[in-house]
Each structure stands twice: as C-alpha cells, then as structure tokens.
Motif scaffolding. Structure first.
Motif, mmCIF file in Angstrom:
data_model
loop_
_atom_site.group_PDB
_atom_site.id
_atom_site.type_symbol
_atom_site.label_atom_id
_atom_site.label_comp_id
_atom_site.label_asym_id
_atom_site.label_seq_id
_atom_site.Cartn_x
_atom_site.Cartn_y
_atom_site.Cartn_z
ATOM 1 N N MET A 189 0.608 4.587 -2.456
ATOM 2 C CA MET A 189 0.285 5.926 -1.977
ATOM 3 C C MET A 189 1.335 6.953 -2.403
ATOM 4 O O MET A 189 1.035 8.114 -2.621
ATOM 5 N N ASP A 190 2.577 6.490 -2.468
ATOM 6 C CA ASP A 190 3.704 7.424 -2.565
ATOM 7 C C ASP A 190 4.656 6.907 -3.629
ATOM 8 O O ASP A 190 5.180 5.795 -3.536
ATOM 9 N N GLU A 243 2.681 -3.691 -6.724
ATOM 10 C CA GLU A 243 1.241 -3.432 -6.665
ATOM 11 C C GLU A 243 0.375 -4.616 -7.106
ATOM 12 O O GLU A 243 -0.573 -4.973 -6.404
ATOM 13 N N SER A 300 0.838 -1.202 0.000
ATOM 14 C CA SER A 300 0.000 0.000 0.000
ATOM 15 C C SER A 300 0.869 1.246 0.000
ATOM 16 O O SER A 300 0.558 2.235 -0.675
ATOM 17 N N ALA A 301 1.955 1.207 0.751
ATOM 18 C CA ALA A 301 2.836 2.373 0.812
ATOM 19 C C ALA A 301 3.332 2.754 -0.577
ATOM 20 O O ALA A 301 3.382 3.930 -0.940
#
Lengths: 660, 660
Positions: free
Chosen positions: B282-283, B337, B278-279
């Motif tokens: 997001m970034d 991902e 997820s990190a």
C-alpha cells in the motif's frame, strides 16, 4: 652478435637491434633523443553505422614509439588482434604528413595506391619524426585488445553482463527468484549480496522477468531491467604520487573511451611519499584527509572520463587502481607509518576488494575497486601493474625494468628468475633539490643538445621546451640531458666536476662563456633571456645540481648492478631496458646510457614504456587471467632489500662517477 | 507394543512411553494438562572463584518438561556434557520443595544424605508439579553445551579468538603485518577485510605485537590488543511475528548469560505477516519503516541482554536470527510482496551474511548476522532452526513437528524422508477472531478444566489464569482447552455444535446454566465476575469461536494428514509429536489430541518443545557443524505445497469434525 660496449657506439652498428623489439619489422632508427609530435585525426561510427565527425588529438612521445602504442597509451583505439606484432594486418592507419618506410607487411596488406596515399600498419610505424596520422573507424568487435607494451589481451573481463528471459513462477515451480535467475546462468556459480536481493523481486516483476544480470567475477552485483549488455564500463587508474591518470574502458570491446589526468590532490601534504607518511605521523587527522584527497582525485577523474566518454557513471561497475604501496595505503585509509620507517613493512601485500563507493566514487553503487598488490613497501602495485603491462613475467628475454622517480623501482628478469628492488633516488628527477628544477610543465626544458663546434648563427645549445614557450626551468629529462651533454663534450669530468674556465675555453670555446658563478658555486647557463639578465635569474645547471643527479643515478645503477650480479649477468646480456613511469618514459635513452642511469647498451634496446601502471590497470579490467597473473607475481618475484646488503655502500661509491 | 487409539486412553497404559523420550529414565507421568511453576535459585562464581550472590528466577512451563530443559530454555546454565541423556551425571540440582522420585542414575551419583537433601540429576527430573530448584555454580568449562530438545552440541563456534605473541619485523623479516599474524594462526585460512587492515599496524605496534585475533569462520574481523580471548559473546534471536526473544551467549562455554523478550515493534503495521506484507504494497515507505522497526526491536533486546549479562556490546561479534520468511525479508529490507501472493515465491532461500550494523545493531562494528535459510515462503528460517534444535534431520524415529500459529508449519520425518508444509490456520490460536480472545498476557485464561459432576463447593469449571488475576479473556491454549473440555463432557457434539439446553441439562446439569445466548448466538460462559454481570460482559466461548477453532485445527490436521499419507504412515506410527513455538509449547497435549489438532496418540508422545527457533539460533552460534546442518536441510527437506493438491479440500472437510 657482438654488442658495442660504450655509450659512444655507432647507431648504424646497432640498427639491426630494432628487430629484437618487433619481429619482422623493418627497423626504424633514431638517436634516442628529443620528442616527436603525432597529430591524430580519429574517425568513428555511431551505433547505427553512420559516420561521426572526426576528432583531433595531439600526442607528444619519445622518438621510436610506434604509432599504435602512442595511440593506445592515449586512449585512441585502433583495430588489432595480434598485439602489435605485425601479423594481424588490422591496425591500418594513414600517414598524412611525413615520410614513412613501407615494410613487407605493409606491401602485403595495401595496394600500390593505398601505399602511395600513406596507408600503413600502425604497429610498424615507428614515430621517429613528427607525423599526422588518420585513424579509420573500428571495423571489428574485437575478442582481444592490445594494451601495455604490445600485450595482446584476450577479453575476459571480471565484469560480465548476461541478458536472460525467465519463466514466471507458478505453484508447481516455486523456485526462488534468485535460483530462477542463477539456473539461467548455470556456467557461473553466482552469489548475490543483500543489495541485489533487496531489489531482485521488484526488478524481475517490473520487467516481465527479462533482465540483465551484472556479474563481477562470480558476484551478482545487480539485476537491471531489460537488455543492458552493451553498457559495460570500467575505469583504470594510475594513482601516482604526483599525477593520477584515469582511463574509461568499454570492457566488452577493450576500447578506451576517454583518458584524463590530474595532479594528486594529496600534493599539499608533501610532494613525495615520505612527507605524506610523515604528515600522518604528525597529525592524527592527516590520514583521513589524505584518504579523502585521494578519493576526491579519483572521483574528479571518474566524472571527467565519464563526461568525455559519454557514459553514465552508474554504468561503470569496476575500477582498477595501480599505485605504490603508500598511495594504496592512503587511498584505503590504512595507516602508512610502518612503510616509512625501517624495517619498511606493509600491512598487507594484497589489499582487499572494496566498494568503489568506499573510496568516494559515485559510480554504480556496488561497483568494486581492485587494487594491485605490492611486492614490498617500495615496490608497489604500480610496479606490479607495470610488470604485467610489459610482460616481465612472460617474456623469455633478459629485461630490465626501471621506473625512475623519487623512489626508483627496478625489476630484472632473465626469463626464469625475476628480482625486484627499490632505490631511493631522491627528488632530483622530479626537479626537486635542483636550483632551477621544476616539474614537467609548460616552460620546462625537457630536451637539451649541445654543439661545442657550432659556427655562426647555429646555436651552441638547443633547448626543447614543453609548451614551446620561454624556458622557466629544468625538468628531470632536461636535467639528465644537460648533464649527459656536458659530460659528452667534456665540460663535466667523469667525477662530475665542472672543468676550469681555462679548460672549458680549450674544449668548447663556443660554450665557455656559459660557465659562471653564483656566489662560490659554479653553474652552466642554459638559457639567458636577455644578454643583460643576471646569472641568478637565468635557467642554469649548478655544480650542486650535478651532485644531486650523481647521487640519484648512483642509487639507481647500484640497484640494477646488484640485481645483475645476483643473476650473474653483464650489461651486454640485457636485451631490453624498459623505462617506465611518467618521467622514465620521457628520458632520453642516449642520455640515460651516457650518464650511467641504465646499463651500457645500444639506445634501441632502451624502450620508453609509457604509463605502464595505467596499462596494467587496464589489463586487469579486461582479463581475469591477467589479473590472476598480477597476483601470481607476488609469488614469482623475489624482493631484494638493498639497505640490508653489505656490498651496497661500495657499489654505490663505484657508481657515483659518470665514467663507471 | 500396541498403542491406544482414541484420546480417552488410560495414562497408565502408556506410562512406559516416557522411556522413548529419555532412555534410562524413570518415567514421570502427567496428564498433559495445566502448568507448573519452577522457582530457581541460581548460584554462580566470579572469575576469581568467589561466590556471587544467588539469583532467583521463576519459570512457568507445561508439565513434563525436565528441570534441565526448563532451565536451559530460560537461560539458566546447568553443567552437562551428555545433552540431557542421563549419562554424564553432571547436571546436579537440588530440589528444595516438592517430592521427586530417585532414579537409578541419581542413586549412582549421589550419597544417601545428598539424596535426602533433594539432590538429583536435572535432566531426569520431569516437572509434573511446582518445584523449587537450587542450581549450583558451574564447575566445568564445558566442551559442549546442551540446547534445543536434548541436543548436545560440541562447541565449535564460528567465532574464535586466538591470542598470539608475534616477533617484531626486521630488515631480514619484512613479512607484512597480515602475514606475520596469519602465519601464527596457520590452521585457519584467514582473510582480512579493509576495516581490519586499517587498524592492524597500529594495534600490533601499540600492543608490542601481543594481540588477540577475532575470527568469524575464516574471516579476521578484528585484532584486539592483549589477550581478550575470554570475551566471546554472541546473541541468538528468535524473530517472531509477535514476540522477539534474544539470548546472550558466551560461545566459549555455551552458557546463556541473559534472555529477554519483547513485542515485535512491527505490531502497529499489523498482527500477522499478511497484513505487514500488505502494508508494504500500500505504501512505498512501509518496507523501510518495517525494516527499521525490526532493527529497533533487535537493538533494544541486544542492549537489554548485554546490560543484564554485564557484557560490553562491542564484545558481541555475531548474532543469529531465526525468523519466518516474511520477518527475515522485512528485517533485511527485502521486498516481501511475492511471499504474500500466489505462487508464494521467496527472493532467496538463504539470506546473505550481513553486518549486524546493517540491521541497526550497535555491537562490534564488524559483527555479523547469520539468518537461517527458509524452505519455502511459509516454512521459514524459524522452522529450519526448530528442526535443528529438535534434531529432525538426525533422529531416526518417526516424528511430527508442529509450530502452531496463524501460519502453522508442519514437518514430518520417518527417519529417512523429511517433508514439510504450511497450513493457514488463521489467527484463532493467537486470540484473533475469537470474541473474548486475547494474547497470552496477564488475565488470559490459559488452562480450563470442566467437571460436569462437581458437587457442593467444588467448581464445575476450573480456570488457570496467567498472572493469577481476574480473567479478562481467552488465549489460544485456553481456547483449545475450552473446546476440548466441552467436547469431552458432551456439551459440544462431534460437528462442533453446542448441544441444546435440554440436552445440556441431561448431560451436565452443573454446567447447563452456563449455556446462554448473545443475540442469536449461543455461548458458553467461562467466567462471570458477579452473578449480576451481563453475559456479554463475561468471558465466554461462542458458537462462532468454536467454528473458528474448527477451521484452524482442520487446516493443521489436513496438513499432517496429507504428509502422513505421502509417507504411507498412520497416526500410531508417529513416535513423537513436537509442539513448538510460543503457543504450541503451552498447548495442553491432552486437549490437542482430543480436538484432533495432533494425531491420536498417548499424551506422553506429545512434547512441548519450547522456543525451538531460539534454541536453533543458539546452536548455529555454538557450532559451525550445526549451522552447516541447517543449510543442508534446504537439500534434505522436501517442501509440499498444499494449495496445489487436488485432495486438499476433501481432506479439509473430513478434518473439520472433532470426531475425525
């Protein structure tokens, strides 16, 4: 068929020999001297079929080269599928100025009015005089390209692009992204490196699984969004010690898009390979700086050909580099020292494949560089490329390939056995050690004709000067012409000595006043700017210059003499001599024969082969088979080490004289 | 042989089952609970044969593990050539404290007085209680090493060194430096990359052509001056989401020289793979930072093991990394991902070979990193390594391999077919989502025994605490023990509900006062520092904690239940359950059986397998055959996607209860 023996044969006797070069072609005769200028007007079409503005290109070549070859060597594409053998009838050009004979192939190909308009097949037009040539737009998307000396290369480049539309993954089809892609390209066993895998999932998903795979051999080097199959570019480099040439190629069509050249940025370290090797031995940092200089040279050429060709450098995926063993070692940062000292050993014959970025090139980040393998420390990758371009491994004729330079490489094939060797000719051919010597640049005398019987205003000495400017010096081909002409008229005797003033007045009264002295040394004045100019300020040929040339030509002729002996051949058995390299191609065949630089043969057997190293590099980019052929030469060609031969010195002494 | 059905079988009934694990070994019985401490005194010899000062090592393992395995897993080398099967009689150790039975193999190997002194064969000593063990210096230079679960690996590492003395080049022997070298190593088809070629000529000449070739598979990665064949090092990494373990190996002998571990520096990005994936979503920069963090973790461990092992990092030529698919992708900088969202697709099953330097490791500059391939997004390279280490592909028994963790990987083999799947167990086993949960660190309760009939001063609840300090919380094995014990004594019913206070008083009067409430939620107090401590400040098990564990164990047991069904097998058909991974290995087998985390089997069939991922990584470094075996698993093992199964939900609900 008997072949005339001496250099003073009648051209008419050997006119038929042109047939050897080009089967079915009417021979175009020339006397093997001088230069011709070709003015090309090149038409092209845009992607949408509309006509682009024509471009003008001027090209200067030795006489006898075909219009097709002259265009090809200079990056001007002309349709062809047969390799310049007069059979495909595709290489149509229009000769705008100058008269050109009509061959039987032309008569079959063109209408009467087209012939009258000047339409001809470009591979059959031998440029024996200056011509203006119009090149129509390419009409075919070729399956083959013509490169080198009439080599027809079926297009099968290592670089391939495949556009695929993939099904998206589901829980019942969890194939990895890589397998999904490679399953769709199942005729290749693709391998992917980390750099491709890092981007693969993102590219696939951002482009709805419609992507183009970029493949080099069987390595997947990139996956690009959408259909980019039209953009397949590569650059062929001829990495010479002096001059470096880059050709941008569309490997999908074989079309050269731009050609450019520059001096090797290693020049400040020395003009020849030995001084550059010495530099690395003197200074620990020199190897790194030489490597950088090579990379900078290639990078600058890459930038220029991409700009000229209108190509994004990131769409150049491969380069091929043909260079001698030292240039190859220096470009790769391999210590060249063992190449420079006996027993002259290479680190490796076949350099490994490297990334172009490791050479300092900013092309596609995973673009690769293929370096030609070398046969020996002094028969390098440039010669292997040249052998490829000239078909030395395939042609069944007995042929001699000579790349004339500081180091002269010689290859002899009798159609079965191929021998190679190297001869240390020294710098004379590049203008080094010659009093008025200079490189082949503006102001250099490159062609000399001497007429001892000139009358009235007719000049006794006619000079061809590069750039058509005031002569400043003498380049290699001018040196050979000068010596050859003075031998021919008798002002130089067979031993290479300038005759006495008395003898000169008898032999060539119109030239005798050109014999002079500078100190103790006798010289022959080639160009005196004004009648008042001191001899030392003129452009002249000195006795010592003649000696330098004698040593150089003896080194070379010793090389091919020993190779001929090894195969049990005589001069007359050689059906073709290919003069290669930037100097060799501009040498006057007649002069080369006369001074004994090449065997005693009709001049039409002496062929200027052009930049065959660059042509070989193009072939390696266009065809994996040709590339494999280059590697196979390592096994097929025997390298003969001359310095190890007991008969070397005797032969060398024999070859010093011009009468030999 | 009939097998007891329920978890409450008699241990005596199944004592013989120990024979399945170790043929010819007297069974050492244990009840499948608790821990044992082994104190090793390790003797070694210097290169010159002189004795080095002994080193002390303390090791804490689940009961039943052999002394040989306990040593091996912790990098303590003991002679062996048979792989711990009791046949080579080489793994001699001396038990200094604690009584250990004498097997018939011991009796054949040692004299009466040696036996009295405590000498035993290490592979036959099952550590059922705390022991002090003396390890003599290695006496043999082994041809094989014992790793994993009794896997005997014939040493044939990808890394080889060959010392050669070459003839110098002459004019009549101008072989290239590379050919000169490879001709001397003609049993390998060596290829050399540019970095080797750059130094080759210098190294050869500076060392008088006496050099050591460093070879990985058939790649020549270096040529070192003189004879360096003794220095052949590699590092095996178990790259866990939480913990990373590095083992420095001498691949010439198979000897582990140092083992060390640290937390994965990716922890700040999240505790499990999903939060880290997820990190990256997001970034944009997170992937790069996660990659750096992985590299920094490996680099720090490499530095530490080299320092501890007294090895120059530049003599470490290869690393093997076993990690799950997400850890592998992040370490390589591959976008993770698609691993985190349905349909859970990997970029590639087999990561390409990369340079260790590309991971940020400062070892030999051309050292390579081998990453284990993955079977699926959630059955990664760590499991493939574990399958290798446990011989899942070779053993003909029906065996179940369970790596318990946030993501639980399950492999079932019936000796013919191998199935694998993944079960999303959630963070309960790592202390996540558990009120008093914590990682297995100092202060964590890891072992719990409950005695409802305790009298007088005897404790009703006995706690094993890591570090023997005041309890601070409950780690995964403690959680399993707690629930298992409360189920056993009846304070938790089959549905996972804590019984009423009234029922508790009847069932276990000595424990009933530990049942309490925090707000509305019922809890069972495990540790109350002082009588005055508030319940909320105690270490306790809450009703919700029990539910978390139920969901976790149901996810896992659903996994192996569906795999058993697919092969038509019953619980009793499973001859061995291997509990793997840092958590699984410390789980109490009895408790695991009682709560239904593993099939209903005698505890001696439940084997703590240790850090099998790290063991597999060692095997890949020691044997190219084993490495090929790991790659072959990609073809041999079928991956079963559970989320796609229509019977998943029904089975899951069935598995929630403890009585199931």
């Amino acid at each position: 068929m008997t072949t005339p023996e001496g250099p003073d044969f009648s051209l008419a006797d050997v006119a038929r020999e042109g047939l050897i070069e080009r089967p079915g072609v009417e021979p175009a005769t020339h006397d093997g001297t001088g230069r011709v200028d070709l003015a090309f007007t090149v038409h092209a079409k845009a992607e949408d079929g509309s006509a682009l503005p024509p471009t003008q290109r001027g090209v200067r070549v030795p006489p006898g080269v075909t219009v097709f070859d002259a265009a090809s060597w200079n990056g001007i594409a002309i349709d062809s599928t047969c390799g310049g053998h007069g059979t495909c009838h595709k290489c149509r050009i229009r000769v705008e100025g100058g008269e050109v004979p009509i061959t039987r192939h032309d008569a079959r190909t063109f209408t009467e009015s087209q012939l009258t308009d000047g339409w001809r097949l470009g591979c059959l037009v031998h440029a024996t005089r200056d011509l203006a040539v119009e090149v129509p737009p390419l009409t075919t998307r070729p399956k083959a390209a013509t490169v080198g000396i009439g080599r027809q290369v079926i297009l099968r480049p290592a670089l391939q692009k495949r556009y695929v539309e993939l099904a998206e993954a589901t829980l019942s089809d969890q194939r990895t992204d890589l397998v999904r892609l490679t399953d769709a390209i199942d005729d290749l066993e693709l391998t992917a490196d980390l750099h491709v895998l890092r981007r693969l999932s993102t590219v696939l998903r951002e482009s709805d699984f419609k992507v183009t795979a970029v493949v080099l051999d069987e390595a997947l080097i990139d996956v690009e969004p959408g259909d980019t199959t039209a953009a397949r570019y590569a650059i062929a480099f001829d990495l010479g010690t002096t001059t470096v040439v880059g050709t941008l190629l569309d490997v999908g069509t074989g079309t050269p898009l731009a050609v450019t050249s520059s001096l090797n940025k290693q020049q400040p370290f020395g003009g020849d390979v030995i001084t550059r090797i010495s530099a690395t031995m003197m200074d620990k940092d020199a190897l790194g700086r030489l490597q950088e200089a090579a990379g900078a040279t290639l990078a600058e050429l890459a930038t220029r050909v991409c700009r000229e060709g209108g190509v994004d450098p990131s769409q150049v995926y491969e380069v091929a580099v043909a260079g001698n063993a030292t240039m190859t070692a220096l470009a790769l940062g391999i210590d060249p020292e063992p190449l420079g000292v006996a027993p002259f050993v290479m680190t490796a014959a076949q350099p490994p494949s490297v990334l172009a970025s490791e050479l300092g090139l900013s092309l596609h980040p995973r673009a690769r560089a293929f370096f030609f393998p070398a046969l020996g420390a002094y028969v390098g990758g440039d010669i292997v490329a040249g052998m490829l371009a000239t078909g030395m491994d395939r042609d069944k004729r007995t042929r001699l390939f000579i790349d004339v330079g500081t180091n002269c490489e010689i290859v002899l094939s009798d159609g079965e056995t191929i021998l190679s060797t190297a001869a240390p000719a020294g710098p004379a051919f590049e203008g080094g050690a010659i009093r008025c010597g200079m490189r082949a640049a503006d102001g250099a005398i490159e062609v000399i004709k001497v007429d001892p019987h000139a009358l009235g205003d007719d000049p006794a000495v006619t000079l061809g000067v590069i750039g058509d400017v005031e002569p400043r010096g003498l380049c290699g081909s001018g040196l050979v012409d000068a010596v050859s002409e003075l031998v021919r008229v008798g002002l130089l005797d067979d031993t290479g000595r300038l005759v006495t003033d008395e003898a000169a007045k008898e032999i060539a009264p119109g030239l005798a006043d050109r014999l002079a002295r500078i100190g103790e040394e006798r010289v022959f004045v080639l160009h005196r700017p004004t009648p008042e100019t001191e001899v030392a300020e003129c452009v002249y040929l000195s006795q010592r210059d003649v000696r330098e040339l004698q040593f150089a030509k003896a080194a070379i002729s010793t090389g091919w003499t020993l190779l001929l002996e090894q195969l049990g051949l005589e001069h007359r058995d050689v059906q073709q001599v290919l003069l290669a390299g930037s100097f060799g191609s501009y040498l006057s065949p007649a002069s080369a024969v006369r001074i004994g630089l090449v065997p005693k043969l009709p001049v039409l057997r002496i062929v200027a082969a052009g930049n065959v190293a660059g042509e070989g590099a193009k072939m390696a980019l266009l065809s994996v088979r040709e590339r494999a052929g280059a590697l196979a030469l390592l096994e097929e060609v025997s390298y003969v080490e001359l310095s190890d031969r007991p008969d070397f010195n005797d032969t060398f002494v024999d070859q010093l004289a011009f009468g030999s």
